[in-house]
Design a protein around this motif. Structure first.
Motif, PDB file in Angstrom:
ATOM      1  N   UNK A  93       8.998  -1.202  -2.287  1.00 13.97           N
ATOM      2  CA  UNK A  93      10.086  -1.251  -2.661  1.00 13.97           C
ATOM      3  C   UNK A  93      10.160  -0.033  -1.223  1.00 13.97           C
ATOM      4  N   UNK A  94      11.951  -1.042  -0.402  1.00 12.27           N
ATOM      5  CA  UNK A  94      11.836   0.124   0.853  1.00 12.27           C
ATOM      6  C   UNK A  94      12.239   1.694   0.767  1.00 12.27           C
ATOM      7  N   UNK A  95      13.269   2.138  -0.681  1.00 12.51           N
ATOM      8  CA  UNK A  95      13.684   3.233  -0.857  1.00 12.51           C
ATOM      9  C   UNK A  95      12.908   4.368  -1.224  1.00 12.51           C
TER      10      UNK A  95
ATOM     11  N   UNK B  27      -5.182   4.832  -3.443  1.00 10.65           N
ATOM     12  CA  UNK B  27      -3.508   4.934  -1.955  1.00 10.65           C
ATOM     13  C   UNK B  27      -4.457   3.720  -1.516  1.00 10.65           C
ATOM     14  N   UNK B  28      -3.849   2.893  -0.010  1.00 14.77           N
ATOM     15  CA  UNK B  28      -4.609   2.114   1.130  1.00 14.77           C
ATOM     16  C   UNK B  28      -4.012   2.404   1.613  1.00 14.77           C
ATOM     17  N   UNK B  29      -4.808   2.316   3.579  1.00 11.76           N
ATOM     18  CA  UNK B  29      -3.981   2.445   4.266  1.00 11.76           C
ATOM     19  C   UNK B  29      -3.530   1.375   4.480  1.00 11.76           C
ATOM     20  N   UNK B  30      -3.958   0.871   4.605  1.00  9.49           N
ATOM     21  CA  UNK B  30      -4.235  -1.098   4.749  1.00  9.49           C
ATOM     22  C   UNK B  30      -3.891  -2.051   3.692  1.00  9.49           C
ATOM     23  N   UNK B  31      -2.389  -1.757   3.256  1.00 10.21           N
ATOM     24  CA  UNK B  31      -2.369  -2.884   1.641  1.00 10.21           C
ATOM     25  C   UNK B  31      -2.830  -4.273   2.298  1.00 10.21           C
TER      26      UNK B  31
ATOM     27  N   UNK C  93      -1.662   1.148  -2.951  1.00  9.95           N
ATOM     28  CA  UNK C  93      -0.061   1.599  -2.569  1.00  9.95           C
ATOM     29  C   UNK C  93      -0.217   1.396  -1.276  1.00  9.95           C
ATOM     30  N   UNK C  94       0.410   1.697  -0.457  1.00  8.71           N
ATOM     31  CA  UNK C  94       0.760   1.986   0.585  1.00  8.71           C
ATOM     32  C   UNK C  94       1.180   2.285   1.363  1.00  8.71           C
ATOM     33  N   UNK C  95       2.075   4.302   1.755  1.00 10.86           N
ATOM     34  CA  UNK C  95       2.824   4.368   1.797  1.00 10.86           C
ATOM     35  C   UNK C  95       3.764   4.569   3.326  1.00 10.86           C
ATOM     36  N   UNK C  96       4.407   3.814   3.469  1.00  9.33           N
ATOM     37  CA  UNK C  96       4.795   3.250   5.057  1.00  9.33           C
ATOM     38  C   UNK C  96       5.186   4.681   6.290  1.00  9.33           C
TER      39      UNK C  96
ATOM     40  N   UNK D 258      10.003   8.157   3.146  1.00  9.90           N
ATOM     41  CA  UNK D 258      10.887   7.587   4.454  1.00  9.90           C
ATOM     42  C   UNK D 258      11.073   6.341   4.714  1.00  9.90           C
ATOM     43  N   UNK D 259       9.925   5.152   5.003  1.00 11.34           N
ATOM     44  CA  UNK D 259      10.184   3.913   4.813  1.00 11.34           C
ATOM     45  C   UNK D 259       9.419   3.094   3.815  1.00 11.34           C
ATOM     46  N   UNK D 260       9.680   3.283   2.677  1.00  7.66           N
ATOM     47  CA  UNK D 260       9.224   2.717   1.664  1.00  7.66           C
ATOM     48  C   UNK D 260       7.737   1.953   1.282  1.00  7.66           C
ATOM     49  N   UNK D 261       7.594   1.053   0.336  1.00  8.17           N
ATOM     50  CA  UNK D 261       6.158   0.986   0.563  1.00  8.17           C
ATOM     51  C   UNK D 261       5.828   0.102   0.254  1.00  8.17           C
ATOM     52  N   UNK D 262       4.446  -0.129   0.374  1.00 12.05           N
ATOM     53  CA  UNK D 262       4.270  -1.958  -0.205  1.00 12.05           C
ATOM     54  C   UNK D 262       2.647  -2.017  -1.464  1.00 12.05           C
ATOM     55  N   UNK D 263       3.109  -2.773  -2.342  1.00 16.55           N
ATOM     56  CA  UNK D 263       1.849  -2.262  -3.035  1.00 16.55           C
ATOM     57  C   UNK D 263       1.629  -3.940  -3.576  1.00 16.55           C
ATOM     58  N   UNK D 264       0.173  -4.116  -4.286  1.00 14.38           N
ATOM     59  CA  UNK D 264       0.232  -4.380  -5.481  1.00 14.38           C
ATOM     60  C   UNK D 264      -1.069  -4.126  -6.907  1.00 14.38           C
ATOM     61  N   UNK D 265      -0.813  -5.497  -7.737  1.00 14.36           N
ATOM     62  CA  UNK D 265      -1.659  -4.569  -8.720  1.00 14.36           C
ATOM     63  C   UNK D 265      -2.390  -5.294  -9.465  1.00 14.36           C
TER      64      UNK D 265
END
Length: 129
Positions: free
Chosen positions: A102-104, A76-80, A126-129, A107-114
């Motif tokens: 992945x916007x779906x 988990x990261x608060x600032x991707x 991953x940051x849950x937006x 509630x408002x999507x996620x942003x991530x990198x690997x």
């Protein structure tokens, strides 16, 4: 700043599924609860939670069907964006050259990198937006 400063804990463990409904039922039989069920294109993705452990399981990708079947560990990261910049600055092996979303999901999507670890294991930030 180092990438370790961008992590607040484990977010989930990703396991692709041959039969998502059967996988959900299996984890429910172990005491997990469905925390979320989302669509990603034509496929579904379920998040199963037991205490502080969350398993992300989804359909549509190949599965190993043996030891080693875990696809990724997500931190988990608060600032991707900051974590991505720190990963690049630290010289970590990025899987893609940009942050994905992945916007779906949720509630408002996620942003991530690997990134890839020393054993070619995939570690997701991953940051849950």
């Amino acid at each position: 700043m180092a990438i370790k400063d961008d992590i607040t804990g484990i977010q989930h463990v990703g396991i692709p599924s041959v039969d998502l409904d059967k996988t959900i039922a299996f984890y429910e039989s172990l005491g997990f609860e469905e925390a979320g069920l989302f669509h990603n294109g034509e496929n579904r993705c379920a998040f199963m939670r037991f205490g502080n452990l969350t398993i992300e399981t989804w359909e549509g990708d190949p599965t190993a069907r043996k030891a080693g079947a875990i696809n990724h560990i997500s931190l988990n990261t608060p600032d991707v964006e900051k974590a991505f910049a720190d990963a690049k600055a630290q010289g970590l092996r990025l899987v893609a050259k940009e942050i994905q979303s992945i916007p779906s999901f949720w509630h408002t999507g996620i942003k991530y990198f690997n990134i890839l670890g020393p054993n070619e294991e995939t570690i997701e930030f991953c940051q849950i937006l």
